[in-house]
Design an enzyme around this catalytic site. Structure first.
Site, short mmCIF file in Angstrom:
data_model
loop_
_atom_site.label_atom_id
_atom_site.label_comp_id
_atom_site.label_asym_id
_atom_site.label_seq_id
_atom_site.Cartn_x
_atom_site.Cartn_y
_atom_site.Cartn_z
N GLU A 85 12.40 -7.01 -39.94
CA GLU A 85 12.55 -7.64 -38.62
C GLU A 85 11.55 -7.14 -37.59
O GLU A 85 11.33 -7.80 -36.57
CB GLU A 85 13.98 -7.45 -38.09
CG GLU A 85 14.33 -6.06 -37.63
CD GLU A 85 14.82 -5.14 -38.74
OE1 GLU A 85 15.52 -4.16 -38.42
OE2 GLU A 85 14.50 -5.39 -39.91
N CYS A 115 17.97 -1.41 -44.59
CA CYS A 115 18.05 0.03 -44.32
C CYS A 115 19.46 0.56 -44.62
O CYS A 115 19.85 0.65 -45.77
CB CYS A 115 17.60 0.34 -42.89
SG CYS A 115 17.21 2.08 -42.62
N HIS A 120 12.27 -2.29 -42.77
CA HIS A 120 12.72 -3.19 -41.70
C HIS A 120 11.82 -4.42 -41.61
O HIS A 120 10.79 -4.38 -40.93
CB HIS A 120 12.73 -2.45 -40.36
CG HIS A 120 13.82 -1.45 -40.23
ND1 HIS A 120 15.07 -1.76 -39.73
CD2 HIS A 120 13.87 -0.14 -40.58
CE1 HIS A 120 15.84 -0.69 -39.75
NE2 HIS A 120 15.14 0.31 -40.26
#
Length: 529
Positions: free
Chosen positions: A181, A87, A179
């Site tokens: 994660e 990001c 993202h």
């Protein structure tokens, strides 16, 4: 042991990156943008991979490149250390290498779709060339025009055409606008796994290895000094105190402060665990009158947290003096506490936690926080490693400020006792129904408004209480229960709530209306204050 360094630019989910890396068996640490990685390298500290996190800022606001980014990319050039930008970290890489980054015409938040146009070692076994895949986005800026020289585009946004994934294969530099994660990005874990493979990381980080390392760190940090442990009977303080006791033995003094804001029967639970099961001595201090006096007339939640934090430390400083030569205070602070308090260089503050932002600036005791970099699920794993009983490890989280942050507005003795009984009914019925272990956290909130009701032939004018139950794994994101369950399960839970509502209103004077909180995190936090 391999180490992944995560440079934190202030994203509220930065620590999830650390958690995902650890889940994959590799040790990770989070560092601020001011970190001197070149100096660390010159001292022989080896970093096997770097990840640049997301963040709330824009590269358009930069006046020069953060020191850590220059260091990271110099080490990449000199030693071939792989780099992944996520990001804002992706935008930082693009900006550093000369691409134009500007505010997007169409910003992307939440689920987004990408067109996969090139293969990549990061997406091997995850994405197919030419496919359309969904990811989780949260950005306002994008690359305008071409990617930097030496980079190629792996994927673009299906809606805007903006670059969503670029890489420089020769230098092992990768940038993703989404993202990986978060759980909402399918295959995100596998992408991080591929990145760790590219970095050649060994998979030898476990709770066992963390335990071994922390015992040594605690011994070194305390240097023969005595430690007073703030215990509450909750998961965090219980695991932390047992860990510290394992490291320094009788140099640990456990103290339980009854603030008058605890769950029903909490003091008995603490005595049974620490004295009865763990053979650890506990000093019990009843300071309920002091806390209630300090909170009188206070309505603002931040002020309540500050008062509780300051009073908490004051009590411990006094106890430490009475105990003699005490130099350290142990607290069960965990990562979500730190993140939401926004104590990092780039973080945006959400609310203070009494274990973090609520502490007074000047203390006469040094803090020992052995769980500061662990998530709740990791704390439970560590507790199992330490041999704590499941009755403690599987308890729902309870906030340090206790019922004070579950009473909206002023905290009074009457309101505390009423909420304590409401919460006890709710949780007891939840255990009896077999729901407790399927829910990450459940509690009741007392709302400082009164509504009209009818009981028997009479009019009532009582408080509203709200019930909350959420599912989560780490406290960073949460869904209201029973989101994601079957329709049958949802109907069963609705029937359960009706039973709880009847039990509360029938057995307790002062409450005549019960509501259920359906909000997820985000946009809300789990606790109301």
């Amino acid at each position: 042991m391999s180490t992944v360094a995560i440079v934190d630019f202030g994203s509220q989910v930065t620590q999830l990156i650390a958690r995902r890396v650890r889940e994959l068996g590799v040790y990770s640490e989070v560092f601020p943008p001011s970190t001197d990685f070149q100096a660390m390298a010159s001292r022989g500290i080896k970093i096997d991979a770097f990840i640049l996190s997301g963040g709330p800022n824009s590269v358009q606001q930069l006046h020069g490149v953060p020191n850590a980014v220059s260091d990271v990319l110099n080490l990449n050039l000199q030693k071939g250390v792989p780099v992944l930008g996520i990001c804002y970290g992706f935008q930082m890489l693009a900006h550093y290498f000369g691409a134009d980054v500007a505010q997007s015409v169409a910003r992307e938040f939440g689920r987004a779709w990408l067109d996969v146009i090139e293969p990549s070692s990061i997406t091997e076994g995850v994405w197919s060339l030419g496919s359309k895949v969904d990811v989780w986005m949260s950005h306002s800026d994008s690359i305008v025009g071409e990617v930097p020289q030496g980079f190629r585009v792996v994927a673009r946004s299906a809606d805007t055409g903006a670059v969503a994934f670029m890489c420089n294969d020769e230098r092992k530099i990768y940038g993703v606008q989404f993202h990986p994660e978060v759980a909402h990005t399918p295959g995100g874990r596998e992408m991080l796994d591929n990145f760790l493979k590219i970095a050649g990381c060994t998979r030898d980080w476990t709770m066992g290895s963390f335990l071994h390392t922390q015992i040594g760190a605690i011994k070194s940090a305390t240097d023969g000094g005595r430690v007073v442990a703030a215990i509450s009977g909750g998961v965090d303080s219980s695991v932390a105190s047992v860990l510290v006791h394992k490291a320094i033995g009788e140099r640990l003094v456990c103290v339980f402060v009854d603030t008058g804001l605890l769950r029903k029967g909490e003091a008995g639970v603490v005595r049974d665990l620490f004295v009865g099961k763990l053979n650890m001595h506990v000093n019990v201090l009843d300071k309920s009158a002091l806390f209630m006096q300090r909170l009188a007339g206070v309505q603002d939640p931040e002020v309540k947290r500050k008062i509780i934090g300051e009073t908490f430390i004051e009590v411990f400083e006094q106890e430490a003096k009475s105990l003699g030569d005490i130099k350290f205070l142990m607290q069960g602070t965990i990562y979500p506490d730190v993140i939401e308090s926004g104590v990092g260089e780039s973080g945006t503050k959400i609310k203070s936690h009494h274990n973090v932002g609520g502490l007074p600036e000047i203390m006469n005791l040094s803090l020992v926080e052995p769980l500061r970099h662990l998530f709740k699920d990791e704390v439970r794993l560590l507790g199992k490693e330490l041999g704590l009983p499941s009755a403690i490890l599987d308890r729902h989280p309870f906030p340090g400020p206790g019922l004070a942050v579950r009473i909206m507005g002023e905290v009074t003795a009457e309101r505390v006792e009423l909420l304590r009984e409401i919460d006890n009914i709710y949780i007891d019925m939840m255990r009896d129904s077999g729901l407790y272990d399927h829910i990450w956290q459940a509690f009741a909130v007392l709302v400082p408004v009164r509504t009209v009701g009818v009981m028997g032939d009479g009019r009532t004018y009582g408080y509203v209480c709200a019930l909350r139950a959420v599912t989560s794994s780490d406290g960073m994101t949460a869904d209201c229960f029973p989101f994601g369950e079957t329709d049958e399960r949802k109907l069963e839970f609705l029937a359960f709530l009706q039973k709880v509502s009847r039990a509360i209103v029938s057995n307790l004077q002062g409450v005549n209306r019960v509501v259920y909180d359906m909000t997820s995190k985000p946009p809300a936090t789990i606790e109301w204050e």
